[in-house]
Design an enzyme around this catalytic site. Sequence first.
Site, PDB file in Angstrom:
ATOM      1  N   GLU A  93       0.720  -1.349  -0.005  1.00 40.24           N
ATOM      2  CA  GLU A  93      -0.037  -0.039   0.024  1.00 40.24           C
ATOM      3  C   GLU A  93       0.781   1.269   0.111  1.00 40.24           C
ATOM      4  O   GLU A  93       2.158   1.342   0.405  1.00 40.24           O
ATOM      5  CB  GLU A  93      -0.899  -0.024   1.355  1.00 40.24           C
ATOM      6  CG  GLU A  93       0.010   0.201   2.417  1.00 40.24           C
ATOM      7  CD  GLU A  93      -0.734  -0.323   3.709  1.00 40.24           C
ATOM      8  OE1 GLU A  93      -0.802  -1.490   4.074  1.00 40.24           O
ATOM      9  OE2 GLU A  93      -1.248   0.612   4.597  1.00 40.24           O
ATOM     10  N   LYS A 131       2.914   4.398   1.235  1.00 40.43           N
ATOM     11  CA  LYS A 131       3.422   4.981   2.204  1.00 40.43           C
ATOM     12  C   LYS A 131       2.974   6.588   2.126  1.00 40.43           C
ATOM     13  O   LYS A 131       3.561   7.407   1.410  1.00 40.43           O
ATOM     14  CB  LYS A 131       4.913   4.748   2.246  1.00 40.43           C
ATOM     15  CG  LYS A 131       5.482   5.457   3.726  1.00 40.43           C
ATOM     16  CD  LYS A 131       6.796   4.797   3.843  1.00 40.43           C
ATOM     17  CE  LYS A 131       7.305   5.426   5.409  1.00 40.43           C
ATOM     18  NZ  LYS A 131       7.330   6.756   5.483  1.00 40.43           N
ATOM     19  N   ASP A 166       2.757  10.572   2.883  1.00 40.76           N
ATOM     20  CA  ASP A 166       3.920  11.405   3.757  1.00 40.76           C
ATOM     21  C   ASP A 166       3.045  12.136   4.563  1.00 40.76           C
ATOM     22  O   ASP A 166       2.646  13.468   3.946  1.00 40.76           O
ATOM     23  CB  ASP A 166       4.679  11.980   2.531  1.00 40.76           C
ATOM     24  CG  ASP A 166       5.777  12.571   3.223  1.00 40.76           C
ATOM     25  OD1 ASP A 166       6.120  12.508   4.229  1.00 40.76           O
ATOM     26  OD2 ASP A 166       6.676  13.425   2.401  1.00 40.76           O
ATOM     27  N   TYR A 178      -4.520   2.745   8.396  1.00 43.15           N
ATOM     28  CA  TYR A 178      -3.749   1.530   7.919  1.00 43.15           C
ATOM     29  C   TYR A 178      -3.438   0.809   8.891  1.00 43.15           C
ATOM     30  O   TYR A 178      -2.652  -0.284   8.663  1.00 43.15           O
ATOM     31  CB  TYR A 178      -2.533   2.195   7.017  1.00 43.15           C
ATOM     32  CG  TYR A 178      -1.508   2.858   7.688  1.00 43.15           C
ATOM     33  CD1 TYR A 178      -0.863   2.523   8.969  1.00 43.15           C
ATOM     34  CD2 TYR A 178      -1.585   4.268   7.270  1.00 43.15           C
ATOM     35  CE1 TYR A 178      -0.052   3.658   9.491  1.00 43.15           C
ATOM     36  CE2 TYR A 178      -0.806   5.222   7.701  1.00 43.15           C
ATOM     37  CZ  TYR A 178       0.097   4.946   9.028  1.00 43.15           C
ATOM     38  OH  TYR A 178       0.853   5.995   9.674  1.00 43.15           O
ATOM     39  N   LYS A 185      11.034   2.548  -0.456  1.00 46.14           N
ATOM     40  CA  LYS A 185      11.159   4.039  -0.635  1.00 46.14           C
ATOM     41  C   LYS A 185      11.198   4.541  -2.175  1.00 46.14           C
ATOM     42  O   LYS A 185      12.044   3.725  -2.636  1.00 46.14           O
ATOM     43  CB  LYS A 185      12.110   4.743   0.112  1.00 46.14           C
ATOM     44  CG  LYS A 185      12.283   4.715   1.777  1.00 46.14           C
ATOM     45  CD  LYS A 185      10.808   5.387   2.346  1.00 46.14           C
ATOM     46  CE  LYS A 185      10.912   6.836   2.810  1.00 46.14           C
ATOM     47  NZ  LYS A 185      11.900   6.899   3.869  1.00 46.14           N
ATOM     48  N   CYS A 189      45.395  14.706  12.667  1.00 42.48           N
ATOM     49  CA  CYS A 189      44.117  15.134  13.134  1.00 42.48           C
ATOM     50  C   CYS A 189      43.945  16.670  12.934  1.00 42.48           C
ATOM     51  O   CYS A 189      44.822  17.347  13.693  1.00 42.48           O
ATOM     52  CB  CYS A 189      43.603  14.691  14.510  1.00 42.48           C
ATOM     53  SG  CYS A 189      42.356  15.441  15.020  1.00 42.48           S
ATOM     54  N   CYS A 205      43.827  17.927  17.062  1.00 38.19           N
ATOM     55  CA  CYS A 205      44.903  17.471  17.988  1.00 38.19           C
ATOM     56  C   CYS A 205      46.265  17.401  17.388  1.00 38.19           C
ATOM     57  O   CYS A 205      47.337  17.322  18.200  1.00 38.19           O
ATOM     58  CB  CYS A 205      44.432  16.804  19.073  1.00 38.19           C
ATOM     59  SG  CYS A 205      44.742  15.062  18.302  1.00 38.19           S
ATOM     60  N   CYS A 251      41.489   9.870  14.103  1.00 37.37           N
ATOM     61  CA  CYS A 251      42.289  10.368  14.758  1.00 37.37           C
ATOM     62  C   CYS A 251      42.741   9.395  16.063  1.00 37.37           C
ATOM     63  O   CYS A 251      42.039   8.824  16.789  1.00 37.37           O
ATOM     64  CB  CYS A 251      41.786  11.829  15.651  1.00 37.37           C
ATOM     65  SG  CYS A 251      42.549  12.093  17.074  1.00 37.37           S
ATOM     66  N   CYS A 304      42.638  14.263  22.695  1.00 39.34           N
ATOM     67  CA  CYS A 304      42.253  15.034  21.540  1.00 39.34           C
ATOM     68  C   CYS A 304      40.799  15.801  21.961  1.00 39.34           C
ATOM     69  O   CYS A 304      39.824  15.152  22.135  1.00 39.34           O
ATOM     70  CB  CYS A 304      41.670  14.152  20.258  1.00 39.34           C
ATOM     71  SG  CYS A 304      40.899  15.110  18.904  1.00 39.34           S
TER      72      CYS A 304
HETATM   73  S1  IVH Z   1       2.633   0.992   9.127  1.00 34.87           S
HETATM   74  C1  IVH Z   1       4.362  -0.923  12.834  1.00 34.87           C
HETATM   75  N1  IVH Z   1       1.505   1.827   6.868  1.00 34.87           N
HETATM   76  O1  IVH Z   1       5.429   5.653   8.071  1.00 34.87           O
HETATM   77  C2  IVH Z   1       4.309  -0.062  11.660  1.00 34.87           C
HETATM   78  N2  IVH Z   1       2.850   3.312   8.185  1.00 34.87           N
HETATM   79  O2  IVH Z   1       8.345   5.120   8.682  1.00 34.87           O
HETATM   80  C3  IVH Z   1       2.922   0.797  11.555  1.00 34.87           C
HETATM   81  N3  IVH Z   1       3.199   5.626   7.254  1.00 34.87           N
HETATM   82  O3  IVH Z   1       5.283   6.056  11.400  1.00 34.87           O
HETATM   83  C4  IVH Z   1       3.189   1.622  10.246  1.00 34.87           C
HETATM   84  N4  IVH Z   1       1.983   5.242   5.321  1.00 34.87           N
HETATM   85  O4  IVH Z   1       3.516   7.145  10.092  1.00 34.87           O
HETATM   86  C5  IVH Z   1       2.360   2.165   7.918  1.00 34.87           C
HETATM   87  N5  IVH Z   1       0.682   2.484   4.981  1.00 34.87           N
HETATM   88  C6  IVH Z   1       1.300   2.959   6.033  1.00 34.87           C
HETATM   89  C7  IVH Z   1       1.990   3.889   6.251  1.00 34.87           C
HETATM   90  C8  IVH Z   1       2.847   4.369   7.416  1.00 34.87           C
HETATM   91  C9  IVH Z   1       2.733   6.124   6.246  1.00 34.87           C
HETATM   92  C10 IVH Z   1       4.157   6.127   8.220  1.00 34.87           C
HETATM   93  C11 IVH Z   1       3.870   6.018   9.485  1.00 34.87           C
HETATM   94  C12 IVH Z   1       4.960   5.467  10.301  1.00 34.87           C
HETATM   95  C13 IVH Z   1       6.161   5.843   9.327  1.00 34.87           C
HETATM   96  C14 IVH Z   1       7.023   4.685   9.391  1.00 34.87           C
END
Ligand code: IVH
Length: 715
Positions: free
Chosen positions: A136, A138, A140, A246, A334, A439, A442, A457, A463
């Site tokens: 799914e 991620k 932002d 989510y 990512k 260094c 130092c 160093c 130092c």
């Molecule tokens: S699952 C135990 N699903 O990404 C993990 N996180 O880098 C629970 N985030 O803190 C997170 N979209 O704020 C999950 N589809 C998604 C997400 C998501 C954004 C964020 C979330 C988390 C951060 C981790």
Amino acid sequence: MIEHIKPDHPETTHLAADSLSPDQAARELAWLAKQLTAANTAYHRDDAPEISDADYDALKKRNLAIEAAFPDLKRPDSPSEQVGGAIAEGFGKVQHAVRMLSLGNAFDDDDVTDFDARVRKYLGLGDDAPLTYTAEPKIDGLSLSLRYESGVLVQAATRGDGSVGENVTANARTIDDIPERIVGAPDVLEVRGEVYMSHADFAALNERQNAEGAKPFANPRNAAAGSLRQLDARITKSRPLRFFAYAWGEISAPLAPNQSGAIARLSDLGFVTNELTATCDGPAAMIAHYQMIEERRALLGYDIDGVVYKVDDLELQRRLGFRSTTPRWAIAHKFPAELAWTTLEAIDIQVGRTGALSPVARLKPVTVGGVVVSNATLHNEDYIAGRGGDGAPIREGRDVRVGDWVQIYRAGDVIPKIKDVDLARRPNDAVPFAFPKLCPECGSDAIREEGDAVRRCTGGMICPAQAVEKMKHFVSRAAFDIEGLGAKQVEQFYSDGWIKTPADIFTLRDRYGIGIQQLKNREGWGEKSAQNLFDAIDDKRKVPLNRVIFSLGIRHVGESAAATLANHYISWTAFEAAMTHAVVGEGDIWDDLIGIDGVGAVMASSVITAMQQEAERASIDALVAQLDVQDAAAVATDSPVAGKTVVFTGTLEKMTRAEAKGRAEALGAKVSGSVSAKTDILVAGPGAGSKATKAEALGVQTMDEDAWLALIGEA
Ligand code: IVH
């Protein structure tokens, strides 16, 4: 130059600090305090940086210069005394019932297949066993936890540090996507997800900000964070925030047997879930879904920075569990980093806590993905010269020189890096960078050990840069966290010769019998603050073992490794004895040490070396003599195996070795790789050999896997 920052600046900012009159200096210090406080607040509390890093640094530098020239005029609220940013005051704190964690990252397809392989290995699944994942976007934005009791929204909290967040209930209630009431949910249900702002709403909000003469937000994420964390919920209401669900936290009854089913339930309950969520039967399908989402990214209408994969089966999620801050069952893949070109103005060398010489690129400030960047890491001398870790060329062998036109990238929230250099724009007089062999702090030899990319160093505590960095680390929040003794004071006391090693902090009052008198005469210190400082130092003599280990600043031993070591050895005496007698690479102590889940050979040898290096050890002993080190408490005290030392041997049939270890440690047991008189339980599967024989000879309780599972209540 700093003049353009605010129109009402004093007329003196272009004059040398020591040529100011006291009156001018006082006025400028007052102005600087105001500017820097505002910049700190904007950056740390409001998530809306107002000035570039370079301008911020210039203001700080100017403030220090004037304070140095006019020590008497240093203000009680001097910005040079402030470390980090303002915390948002005014929100109540919320302790999360279930911690809000972050995610590990994958940056390319190989990382995704590695993730799948790790999951399979941990679970003991073969390559062909079916294993489903969800994939799914991620989002932002910023994460939010919504607590429903009997179907009514009772609390909303930000993530905060993962354990404690801010209570933003009133603000969350203003968001349309967040239902006040839900029907058919478990009695207790914490719904977790992301608050975000769409591109269209962001553009309209910034237009409004401009029209009202208010500062526009740098990007939708900043706008969402700034809008949610408003003390006045009416302001939040006027900002168009949205929410995708989510995940979940505490829950009184399961939502479904798998992730996809649970998300479908959340959708049925009235939450908005992301329509680009899919189930995938392995890495190929996950990567295909990633590519599909990446193609649509620009048209989604909101910011996403990758794709999150999660093991679908919730029972498998439970078995996989967590590392210190991230789940083993999920990962964030990512999108490639954002890029920008700018000029490399200088290369500075910083000397760190462990003596590493780190080259830092000073850049002409440039905006990369909504953030102004003026510094980037250059890693090490090979990296500057165009060679990677394995000696193979990077950037096709192109080196980086001062004056070069360079390409910067930022991936997620990592430190900016230099990706490329444009040789066509290289100035004629640019020369290859000569990495120092001494260094710069130092003058000691800076040497590169075989196989180490980093030049270090050799000055150790002589130092000043290393000593100060080690002591800054020592007083940092996760270490001794002494109130009134921050990075700034450490620098001051060090340069005055008051403290040279951490132990000196604790003898400060004694060595200066009239310590308060001495300190009182310093600028910025009054009788009360001096007294408070000595009291705060005394307060920290009683200190948990994990903090002591962390505070030593040993290479490769971070906060979570320190906790792991503390939980294993329980007392300083046991830890110290083991490390004193350990031999790198062999023997029972070594086997026991690297048998700890989370401790590898590199970390193990680093700890042993630090504890056996004469000068360093003397400084550690002197420190510990000043302390009352508290034993580590076993993780779970109410489990039948808490505090027991367990050894697994032979073939385990119901779980992998890693999983067995993870489960046992979560229940407070210590898992060791070798049998000794200290072993309490040997869990022996088929094929157990010498360990079983040894256990028998020592009279150690031995059981098979089923008996073990029955003991820990998992049969
Ligand atoms: S699952 C135990 N699903 O990404 C993990 N996180 O880098 C629970 N985030 O803190 C997170 N979209 O704020 C999950 N589809 C998604 C997400 C998501 C954004 C964020 C979330 C988390 C951060 C981790």
